[in-house]
Design a protein around this motif. Structure first.
Motif, PDB file in Angstrom:
ATOM      1  N   TYR A  71      24.411  75.844  -7.657  1.00 57.79           N
ATOM      2  CA  TYR A  71      24.943  77.192  -7.422  1.00 57.79           C
ATOM      3  C   TYR A  71      26.455  77.191  -7.521  1.00 57.79           C
ATOM      4  O   TYR A  71      27.099  76.178  -7.267  1.00 57.79           O
ATOM      5  N   GLY A  72      27.008  78.358  -7.887  1.00 54.15           N
ATOM      6  CA  GLY A  72      28.433  78.551  -7.713  1.00 54.15           C
ATOM      7  C   GLY A  72      28.674  78.794  -6.228  1.00 54.15           C
ATOM      8  O   GLY A  72      27.808  79.330  -5.537  1.00 54.15           O
ATOM      9  N   TYR A  73      29.828  78.377  -5.737  1.00 55.73           N
ATOM     10  CA  TYR A  73      30.096  78.497  -4.311  1.00 55.73           C
ATOM     11  C   TYR A  73      31.370  79.291  -4.092  1.00 55.73           C
ATOM     12  O   TYR A  73      32.419  78.972  -4.641  1.00 55.73           O
ATOM     13  N   TYR A  74      31.259  80.392  -3.328  1.00 55.58           N
ATOM     14  CA  TYR A  74      32.416  81.221  -3.023  1.00 55.58           C
ATOM     15  C   TYR A  74      32.676  81.157  -1.524  1.00 55.58           C
ATOM     16  O   TYR A  74      32.089  81.905  -0.758  1.00 55.58           O
TER      17      TYR A  74
ATOM     18  N   ALA B  92      33.167  83.442 -11.878  1.00 58.56           N
ATOM     19  CA  ALA B  92      31.864  82.793 -11.643  1.00 58.56           C
ATOM     20  C   ALA B  92      31.018  82.842 -12.914  1.00 58.56           C
ATOM     21  O   ALA B  92      30.345  81.876 -13.266  1.00 58.56           O
ATOM     22  N   ALA B  93      31.104  83.987 -13.621  1.00 56.26           N
ATOM     23  CA  ALA B  93      30.271  84.167 -14.814  1.00 56.26           C
ATOM     24  C   ALA B  93      30.649  83.164 -15.899  1.00 56.26           C
ATOM     25  O   ALA B  93      29.781  82.652 -16.610  1.00 56.26           O
ATOM     26  N   GLU B  94      31.979  82.871 -16.003  1.00 59.94           N
ATOM     27  CA  GLU B  94      32.369  81.993 -17.118  1.00 59.94           C
ATOM     28  C   GLU B  94      32.372  80.518 -16.732  1.00 59.94           C
ATOM     29  O   GLU B  94      32.473  79.646 -17.581  1.00 59.94           O
ATOM     30  N   GLN B  95      32.240  80.231 -15.431  1.00 63.56           N
ATOM     31  CA  GLN B  95      32.226  78.819 -15.014  1.00 63.56           C
ATOM     32  C   GLN B  95      30.855  78.214 -15.312  1.00 63.56           C
ATOM     33  O   GLN B  95      29.828  78.734 -14.849  1.00 63.56           O
ATOM     34  N   PRO B  96      30.800  77.155 -16.121  1.00 62.16           N
ATOM     35  CA  PRO B  96      29.501  76.602 -16.523  1.00 62.16           C
ATOM     36  C   PRO B  96      28.795  75.883 -15.373  1.00 62.16           C
ATOM     37  O   PRO B  96      29.430  75.508 -14.393  1.00 62.16           O
ATOM     38  N   GLY B  97      27.487  75.816 -15.474  1.00 63.61           N
ATOM     39  CA  GLY B  97      26.731  74.934 -14.581  1.00 63.61           C
ATOM     40  C   GLY B  97      26.326  75.532 -13.256  1.00 63.61           C
ATOM     41  O   GLY B  97      25.727  74.862 -12.427  1.00 63.61           O
ATOM     42  N   ASN B  98      26.653  76.840 -13.036  1.00 62.54           N
ATOM     43  CA  ASN B  98      26.228  77.397 -11.746  1.00 62.54           C
ATOM     44  C   ASN B  98      24.982  78.274 -11.892  1.00 62.54           C
ATOM     45  O   ASN B  98      24.577  78.971 -10.952  1.00 62.54           O
ATOM     46  N   GLY B  99      24.392  78.262 -13.099  1.00 58.06           N
ATOM     47  CA  GLY B  99      23.176  79.039 -13.302  1.00 58.06           C
ATOM     48  C   GLY B  99      23.379  80.507 -12.992  1.00 58.06           C
ATOM     49  O   GLY B  99      22.447  81.216 -12.644  1.00 58.06           O
ATOM     50  N   HIS B 100      24.643  80.946 -13.092  1.00 59.22           N
ATOM     51  CA  HIS B 100      24.978  82.360 -12.822  1.00 59.22           C
ATOM     52  C   HIS B 100      24.487  82.825 -11.458  1.00 59.22           C
ATOM     53  O   HIS B 100      24.066  83.964 -11.289  1.00 59.22           O
ATOM     54  N   GLN B 101      24.514  81.896 -10.506  1.00 63.63           N
ATOM     55  CA  GLN B 101      24.214  82.278  -9.121  1.00 63.63           C
ATOM     56  C   GLN B 101      25.403  81.869  -8.266  1.00 63.63           C
ATOM     57  O   GLN B 101      25.908  80.751  -8.389  1.00 63.63           O
ATOM     58  N   VAL B 102      25.858  82.829  -7.436  1.00 69.17           N
ATOM     59  CA  VAL B 102      26.981  82.517  -6.559  1.00 69.17           C
ATOM     60  C   VAL B 102      26.531  82.644  -5.115  1.00 69.17           C
ATOM     61  O   VAL B 102      25.945  83.662  -4.727  1.00 69.17           O
ATOM     62  N   VAL B 103      26.773  81.593  -4.340  1.00 71.20           N
ATOM     63  CA  VAL B 103      26.411  81.609  -2.936  1.00 71.20           C
ATOM     64  C   VAL B 103      27.646  81.904  -2.099  1.00 71.20           C
ATOM     65  O   VAL B 103      28.691  81.284  -2.286  1.00 71.20           O
TER      66      VAL B 103
ATOM     67  N   LEU C  16      30.851  91.171  -2.990  1.00 72.80           N
ATOM     68  CA  LEU C  16      30.467  90.703  -4.329  1.00 72.80           C
ATOM     69  C   LEU C  16      29.245  91.479  -4.832  1.00 72.80           C
ATOM     70  O   LEU C  16      29.226  91.984  -5.951  1.00 72.80           O
ATOM     71  N   ARG C  17      28.239  91.625  -3.959  1.00 73.20           N
ATOM     72  CA  ARG C  17      27.024  92.359  -4.351  1.00 73.20           C
ATOM     73  C   ARG C  17      27.356  93.806  -4.702  1.00 73.20           C
ATOM     74  O   ARG C  17      26.944  94.329  -5.721  1.00 73.20           O
ATOM     75  N   LYS C  18      28.132  94.416  -3.791  1.00 74.16           N
ATOM     76  CA  LYS C  18      28.412  95.846  -3.904  1.00 74.16           C
ATOM     77  C   LYS C  18      29.105  96.159  -5.234  1.00 74.16           C
ATOM     78  O   LYS C  18      28.698  97.047  -5.971  1.00 74.16           O
ATOM     79  N   VAL C  19      30.121  95.360  -5.560  1.00 76.83           N
ATOM     80  CA  VAL C  19      30.869  95.616  -6.787  1.00 76.83           C
ATOM     81  C   VAL C  19      29.959  95.434  -8.004  1.00 76.83           C
ATOM     82  O   VAL C  19      29.908  96.278  -8.891  1.00 76.83           O
ATOM     83  N   ASP C  20      29.171  94.357  -7.987  1.00 75.12           N
ATOM     84  CA  ASP C  20      28.242  94.132  -9.100  1.00 75.12           C
ATOM     85  C   ASP C  20      27.290  95.318  -9.217  1.00 75.12           C
ATOM     86  O   ASP C  20      27.075  95.864 -10.301  1.00 75.12           O
TER      87      ASP C  20
ATOM     88  N   THR D 274      25.423  90.028 -14.544  1.00 71.60           N
ATOM     89  CA  THR D 274      25.469  88.660 -15.074  1.00 71.60           C
ATOM     90  C   THR D 274      25.270  87.634 -13.961  1.00 71.60           C
ATOM     91  O   THR D 274      24.530  86.674 -14.103  1.00 71.60           O
ATOM     92  N   VAL D 275      25.945  87.891 -12.835  1.00 72.00           N
ATOM     93  CA  VAL D 275      25.915  86.918 -11.749  1.00 72.00           C
ATOM     94  C   VAL D 275      25.014  87.422 -10.629  1.00 72.00           C
ATOM     95  O   VAL D 275      25.067  88.592 -10.264  1.00 72.00           O
ATOM     96  N   LYS D 276      24.157  86.527 -10.121  1.00 71.62           N
ATOM     97  CA  LYS D 276      23.336  86.902  -8.969  1.00 71.62           C
ATOM     98  C   LYS D 276      24.012  86.378  -7.715  1.00 71.62           C
ATOM     99  O   LYS D 276      24.277  85.180  -7.594  1.00 71.62           O
ATOM    100  N   VAL D 277      24.323  87.297  -6.805  1.00 67.77           N
ATOM    101  CA  VAL D 277      25.016  86.920  -5.574  1.00 67.77           C
ATOM    102  C   VAL D 277      24.000  86.641  -4.479  1.00 67.77           C
ATOM    103  O   VAL D 277      23.112  87.444  -4.224  1.00 67.77           O
ATOM    104  N   ARG D 278      24.112  85.470  -3.865  1.00 63.02           N
ATOM    105  CA  ARG D 278      23.149  85.074  -2.823  1.00 63.02           C
ATOM    106  C   ARG D 278      23.890  84.764  -1.539  1.00 63.02           C
ATOM    107  O   ARG D 278      25.022  84.285  -1.557  1.00 63.02           O
ATOM    108  N   HIS D 279      23.241  85.028  -0.409  1.00 63.38           N
ATOM    109  CA  HIS D 279      23.830  84.581   0.849  1.00 63.38           C
ATOM    110  C   HIS D 279      23.321  83.168   1.127  1.00 63.38           C
ATOM    111  O   HIS D 279      22.196  82.826   0.770  1.00 63.38           O
TER     112      HIS D 279
END
Lengths: 194, 160, 666, 322
Positions: free
Chosen positions: D3-6, D66-77, D87-91, D119-124
């Protein structure tokens, strides 16, 4: 509530509020005045007007009273009203809209929550200079300008935070702060009402 | 009237759901694009592909087929038959370069006036963006004989 | 070019059409179209004068085809077919152009509306010239009627028809008829005892020679059409031989197995594994519930069988499938109560002393679990304060958007019953709007104001046991905005009643499909016309009555039940009914015997003659959908009144203004 | 699972314990968290109050990165609920309103960035633990169950609300963290105020209002004899922990309820060293409570299931938690 672009007459306050809310779809016109929002609100008792009442005032065009009400500033963004509203009105978003309009028209100075906007301003000031927020600076600078005494009151906590390694003395700055500023600059220039 | 291109869409509405949906939209005074011209059929299953080809050939810029929701067909599953036929037809049209948006299948129950109205608005905008179909110039000539044959089979009323 | 002489009539419908469409221009323009010999615009075509206009013109100008541009054919097609016929033409030489619902009411753009109106008129003109004379089909009406649902609506309908001398098959899903009304204590606003007025009617149904009552039964299959339905009913195994059972109730008494009665007692009390939902049940025979029966679980016990004086218990009994022929069907399948668990912030199921309205109905019922005593969940403590929350699950886009119509009134009734049984107790009614339309209803509201009920205008935000202020400990706290003073209030109470709304049966969609009906968005059955025909449906011969059509109180359900019965009775007394001749037919000459149509037909109305290698449509079974027509590869099937020729020329007509390829669309 | 990590600003400092414990447990449980390079503040609750479009652009920059960073499967935690919501709201709103999307992208373009909504799925972070990892897989790894510890799971607001295009738990009465804590072997308190507000930024704007809200939570939790309140949001943790003292002064109360992060509880159940989990950074000392772990304690008043009288009427059956 459909606000068509072609209408000549100046938009009503109601229409201003709706169109100033991103997405433009608020369902505000559907309000039943049921009070679920006011009942659900954690800071409801401290509000000069419950959200429901505020909506009635918006429909009535009471711009000045609405924008100088402390209600939006007492919104804690818990979104209870939003999920419980039987008419699916985007209440919390509307509160943000009203905050922005209040700042824009300077009405908030008359509200009992006059400091709140400055807190927000201080906060984003840091974000724009560093790209990240910064508790100590935020707290002290904001309180120095608004509640000098509170700084003393807060000192122990601040100290504690620092001792626990939970607070910075210097803000973190992101690498491409220039890029961020450019983006925000552009956004502000496009922004206007929205 | 506005200067913009106003597409003409022929709508085949089933008697039980979508035609009544359109009735309801009117009764509820829901305003939507006047570009769709409805033709009543008993069931979306009655819509013969040649009807669609005929309409496009005769100058329509788009065709909407509207029926009951799957499972709610007054004739049990006529709409499912329509669906199957629809896919075949779309493949055919794709080969001739007729854009996807020009022929659409819509489900609207008798209680969904708003659904139908929105569908008409959406489709009108999409086709407005695409511009006129000009079947005779574009589809007919470019693709030469291909469609022509089929279209010749789609008879003019008198020939039937 | 055909030589038919068409008359076109453009209706103003007051300003409904004329306000948007330039009707004069449309009529003028229509007059110039081929085949049109006269074209007029007129204020109200549906008026007798308007119709006479048509009849006159047919005679004077020798018209052979009629087109009326007005409202939806579903509104007035019959009317104008009549006029056409009176003028001396076959009624099917008429075609209607819908320029109101589909045009003038749907846009404000006058120019385009007028253009569209022309297109619709032209389409009708070009279609009508190809119309063929048709004769409506006449079918016999079987005088038996199936009624599904034994609630008060179904009971009223059944008694009306039975008393009129017609036979009724009444099918009820539960062990007894009576429906929700049997669960109630008092009825608003008169407060007469529900059972006292209902049970006599139930008994009448049980004893009526013209009523065959099948309880614990469900309709399995329906085929046929108006006048001639064939219905298969599954009579679920009762494990009780109805011929031997005397209804003495010993089995129930002796049954060792106690289970929570989720249905009749709304989960507030228990029943046995073999049971009658309530003493006055009709029919009197109990039902054995194998899911909870010790014998069915462990193969031993048989207490009921051993102790039954008439040996009526039959563990071997199987479901029975019965098929009956009926001419008409009345659906009175009733409603489900909104499940308050779906609104967590009201705490139902989590906070012990939050009750659903049906639970409370049972509680206040003298024959209910507490013998009519109002007590908390502990079964002993009497509440000192009661909150009644209106609109639970109603008027809420997150659940049901509509108003359930009865909750305000029954909430008032609850308030009254609390005052009556617990004079000391305080009652708070939380409402959004007080809705009391109906005879004596508003007066009942005033009575409650007089009795001292506290009415708080505000939809409750939440019910919590999290005490915060003094006096809240151990109470349920109702948090709401009192919108009339614009302040948030917290009111501690002992008991909370959730006035849950009425919603369609969870299986209403399947039922609708079984009987070929439409369901609206909320799952209620769709009536033929919301105002003028609320009991009939789009399916000829199938009527609806009671809450299955929409939220209703008892008087409304009774009236609609009776009305449905009257509709059926009138059909039966007519003996026969005319049906739209919109049917398919196969031209044996052209049929290639490919049999594609055979499987397409949902009614198995197409048979294949192996000997002649051709298919044939059984007209009586065909419903006229036309799917086979569209599918026939050799164009051998014709759909009457929707022939290819008619539709294709309609298409040409509707595109009159864009038919020249070089011309740009307007 | 990658996952991408924010982390968000809080986790850098005041909630460093949250960050530390997250990092500590992620590895052993097979979660790979890759920090979004050069992320910026999400604007918290403040930015939207001042200037909408810049606020959207501010958040969108993170989504774009997050979208352009490779390897996070387009998921940001996002471990912080406020960041998660923003993040969710803006998307979500960019997706719903093309004109907003294009305005935001015009702004992003000034920084050479672009983001197409969806593009990016935001997860808690909690979502990832309960749904991707799952209770069972977690249970297998437990070496030191939290038996005997009475835990009040506290969800706060914005992880649950607004629903937008769907949340992973009930916005009114959530239970994923309850189940998670039960999985860890803790004794879970059915905490009535589990989804109520912690006061958010009111601590800065009108402290009394905030203290009242915090007081309600602490009071309710203590009535249920909770040893610990477990949170999933830095703001909640900060308000309940750092202001507990102020609350006690203001209301003459003496709450001593430690506020820990659910990741710290997981770490403890995995038998990790408390120090590596950032335990000790909290203001209200957690040690007395944690001392209980593994020790049998008598059932407390609130926990006692009162005997049911024979007149008692049955409760409505609740649907089985799916």
């Amino acid at each position: 509530m459909v606000v068509t672009a072609t209408q000549e007459r100046t938009p009503t306050f109601f229409e201003e509020v709706v169109s100033a809310t991103p997405g433009g779809k608020t369902n505000l016109e559907l309000c039943l005045q049921c009070g679920t929002c006011g009942g659900s609100c954690p800071s409801g008792q401290d509000m000069e007007h419950t959200p429901r009442a505020l909506f009635a005032m918006i429909t009535a065009g009471m711009k000045q009273q609405v924008l100088s009400s402390n209600t939006p500033w007492y919104c804690v963004s818990c979104y209870y009203c939003t999920v419980r509203c039987p008419q699916e009105i985007h209440i919390t978003d509307l509160m943000y809209t009203l905050k922005r309009m209040a700042i824009k028209h300077g009405y908030y100075r008359q509200s009992t929550a006059a400091d709140a906007p400055d807190f927000s301003q201080t906060f984003i000031g840091y974000v724009e200079n560093y790209g990240r927020s910064f508790e100590l600076g935020l707290a002290t600078r904001y309180h120095l300008s608004h509640h000098p005494l509170d700084v003393v009151k807060m000192a122990p906590m601040g100290l504690g935070m620092w001792r626990k390694g939970r607070m910075d003395l210097t803000p973190k700055k992101i690498k491409s702060i220039q890029q961020l500023r450019a983006i925000l600059e552009k956004a502000r220039e496009l922004g206007g009402e929205a | 009237m506005s200067e913009q291109f106003e597409p003409v869409i022929v709508g085949f509405l089933c008697n039980w759901c979508s035609y009544r949906a359109a009735d309801l939209a009117g009764t509820a005074r829901i305003k939507y694009a006047p570009n769709m011209r409805p033709i009543r059929v008993m069931c979306s299953g009655r819509v013969d592909p040649q009807f669609v080809l005929k309409a496009l050939r005769e100058g329509a810029d788009g065709v909407m087929i509207a029926g009951c929701h799957p499972g709610e067909c007054h004739y049990v599953e006529g709409n499912i038959k329509a669906l199957r036929r629809f896919f075949l037809l779309k493949n055919l049209l794709k080969q001739w370069g007729v854009e996807d948006e020009r022929v659409q299948l819509v489900w609207a129950s008798a209680s969904e006036g708003n659904v139908l109205a929105q569908a008409v608005d959406r489709m009108t905008q999409q086709i407005r963006a695409l511009g006129p179909l000009r079947w005779k110039e574009s589809v007919w000539s470019e693709n030469g004989h291909g469609p022509a044959e089929i279209i010749e089979k789609a008879p003019v009323a008198e020939e039937v | 070019m055909s030589e038919e002489r068409v008359g076109v009539y453009v209706c103003h419908c007051g300003t409904n059409i004329a306000g948007v469409v330039d009707v004069v221009e449309v009529a003028r323009w229509a007059g110039e179209q081929p085949n049109v010999v006269c074209a007029r615009d007129y204020k109200f075509m549906c008026s007798s004068l308007g119709q006479e206009l048509i009849e006159e013109d047919i005679k004077q100008n020798g018209l052979t085809r009629i087109v009326v541009a007005a409202c939806s054919p579903h509104m007035h097609e019959k009317t104008f077919r009549g006029a056409t016929q009176r003028g001396g033409l076959n009624p099917y030489f008429f075609e209607m152009a819908n320029i109101r619902e589909h045009n003038s009411w749907a846009t404000n753009d006058k120019e385009m509306a007028t253009q569209k109106a022309k297109a619709l008129v032209n389409a009708a003109v070009q279609r009508v010239v190809y119309h063929q004379p048709l004769e409506p089909l006449q079918v016999q009406i079987n005088s038996n009627t199936l009624i599904v649902g034994g609630g008060i609506a179904g009971i009223s309908a059944a008694l009306e028809l039975a008393n009129a001398g017609y036979h009724v098959y009444l099918v009820e899903r539960e062990p007894s008829i009576g429906g929700h009304m049997a669960q109630l204590d008092k009825t608003f606003p008169t407060l007469d005892c529900s059972a006292c007025i209902l049970t006599p009617k139930m008994v009448d149904v049980g004893q009526h020679p013209n009523i065959t009552l099948w309880s614990w039964s469900e309709v399995e299959n329906v085929s046929g059409y108006i006048g001639n339905f064939s219905v298969t009913v599954r009579k679920k195994a009762r494990y009780v031989n109805e011929d031997l059972c005397t209804g003495c109730g010993i089995c129930e008494e002796k049954c060792p197995r106690k289970v929570i009665d989720e249905v009749f007692e709304a989960g507030l009390s228990y029943r046995k594994a073999i049971y009658r939902p309530f003493p006055q049940a009709v029919p009197k025979y109990p039902v054995l519930d194998p899911a909870n029966c010790t014998y069915f679980e462990r193969g031993k016990c048989k207490a009921c069988q051993i102790l039954c004086p008439t040996g009526a218990i039959d563990f071997e009994q199987q479901d029975q499938l019965i098929t009956v022929e009926v001419g008409n069907i009345i659906l009175a399948t009733g409603y489900d109560l909104f499940d308050a668990r779906r609104i967590p912030q009201y705490g139902y199921g989590r906070l012990a002393n939050v009750f659903s309205s049906l639970e409370f109905e049972r509680m206040v019922n003298a024959a209910g679990p507490t013998g009519g005593k109002i007590v908390l969940r502990d079964g002993v403590t009497q509440p000192q304060s009661v909150a009644i929350i209106h609109c639970v699950g109603s008027r809420d886009k997150n659940y049901n958007e509509y108003c359930s119509k009865v909750c305000c009134m029954y909430s008032l009734k609850f308030a009254h019953l609390v005052h009556e049984r617990l004079p000391e107790a305080e009652v708070f009614n939380f409402y959004i709007d007080m809705r009391t339309p109906g005879k004596g209803y508003e007066e009942f509201y005033h009575r409650l104001l007089h009795e001292g009920t506290h009415f708080i205008r505000g939809r409750v935000a939440e019910v919590t046991d999290a005490a915060r202020l003094p006096g809240e400990e151990g109470k349920l706290i109702i948090q709401a905005e009192d919108t009339l003073i614009g302040r948030q209030r917290r009111i501690p109470v002992d008991m909370v009643i959730l006035s849950a709304g009425i919603q369609a049966r969870d299986d209403s969609k399947e039922i609708a499909h079984l009987f070929g009906l439409g369901c609206d968005f909320d799952g209620f059955f769709v009536e033929r016309h919301p105002k003028l025909d609320p009991v009939a449906t789009m399916t000829e011969g199938v009527m609806i009555a009671g809450a299955c059509q929409g939220p209703k109180d008892i008087p409304d359900s009774v009236s609609q039940g009776a009305a449905a019965a009257a509709r059926v009775a009138s059909l039966i007394s007519q003996g026969t009914v005319l049906m739209e001749p919109v049917r398919a037919s196969i031209n044996a000459e052209l049929c290639s015997g490919c049999r594609i149509c055979n499987n397409l037909c949902p009614y198995n109305a197409i048979v294949f003659h192996a000997d002649r290698k051709v298919s044939e449509v059984i007209t009586a079974l065909c419903q006229g959908c036309g799917t086979c027509v569209a599918a026939c590869p050799s164009a051998a099937i014709t759909g009457a009144h929707f022939t290819n020729q008619q539709v294709l020329s309609e298409i040409e007509g509707i595109l009159w203004d864009v038919r020249q390829p070089q011309a740009e669309p307007v | 699972m990658k996952y991408g990590y924010y982390p968000g600003c809080s986790l850098e400092r005041n909630a460093s314990a949250y960050h530390k414990s997250t990092m500590a447990v992620a590895g052993p449980l097979g979660l790979e968290l890759q920090e979004i390079d050069d992320w910026n503040c999400c604007g918290a609750t403040e930015y939207f109050a001042v200037d909408a479009l810049p606020a959207y652009a501010l958040v969108a920059r993170n989504l774009a990165l997050a979208a352009e960073q490779p390897g996070n499967g387009h998921q940001v935690v996002a471990p912080c609920s406020a960041c998660y919501l923003n993040l969710r709201k803006v998307d979500h709103y960019m997706g719903n309103s093309p004109e907003l999307a294009s305005q935001v992208n015009t702004a992003l373009a000034a920084g050479g960035l672009h983001y197409s909504p969806g593009t990016v799925k935001v997860r808690h972070l909690l979502d990832v633990f309960v749904n991707d990892l799952g209770y069972e897989r977690l249970a297998e790894k437990i070496t030191k169950p939290l038996t005997g510890l009475r835990v009040a799971p506290y969800y706060g607001c914005v992880m649950l609300r607004p629903v937008l295009d769907g949340t992973f738990d009930n916005p009114e009465y959530p239970n994923t963290m309850d189940t998670l804590m039960a999985t860890l072997g803790a004794e879970v308190v059915d905490f009535p105020l589990k989804a109520h507000c912690c006061g958010g930024h009111m601590t800065q704007i009108s402290e009394n209002v905030a203290l009242e809200l915090i007081y309600r939570l602490l009071k309710n939790a203590s009535e249920y004899d909770a040893d610990v309140i477990v949170t999933l949001c830095p703001m909640c943790q900060l308000n309940l922990d750092a202001y507990q003292d102020s609350v006690n002064k203001y209301f003459k109360s003496d709450f001593k309820i430690p506020i820990l992060y659910f990741t710290q509880m997981i770490g403890l159940a995995l038998g990790m060293d408390p120090i590596d989990l950032g335990i000790g950074k909290e203001f209200v000392d957690a040690r007395p409570a944690l001392a209980k772990i593994g020790v049998e304690i008598p059932v407390e008043e609130a926990a006692k299931k009162k005997k049911t009288g024979k007149e008692e009427l049955p409760m409505p059956r609740m649907p089985v938690e799916g």
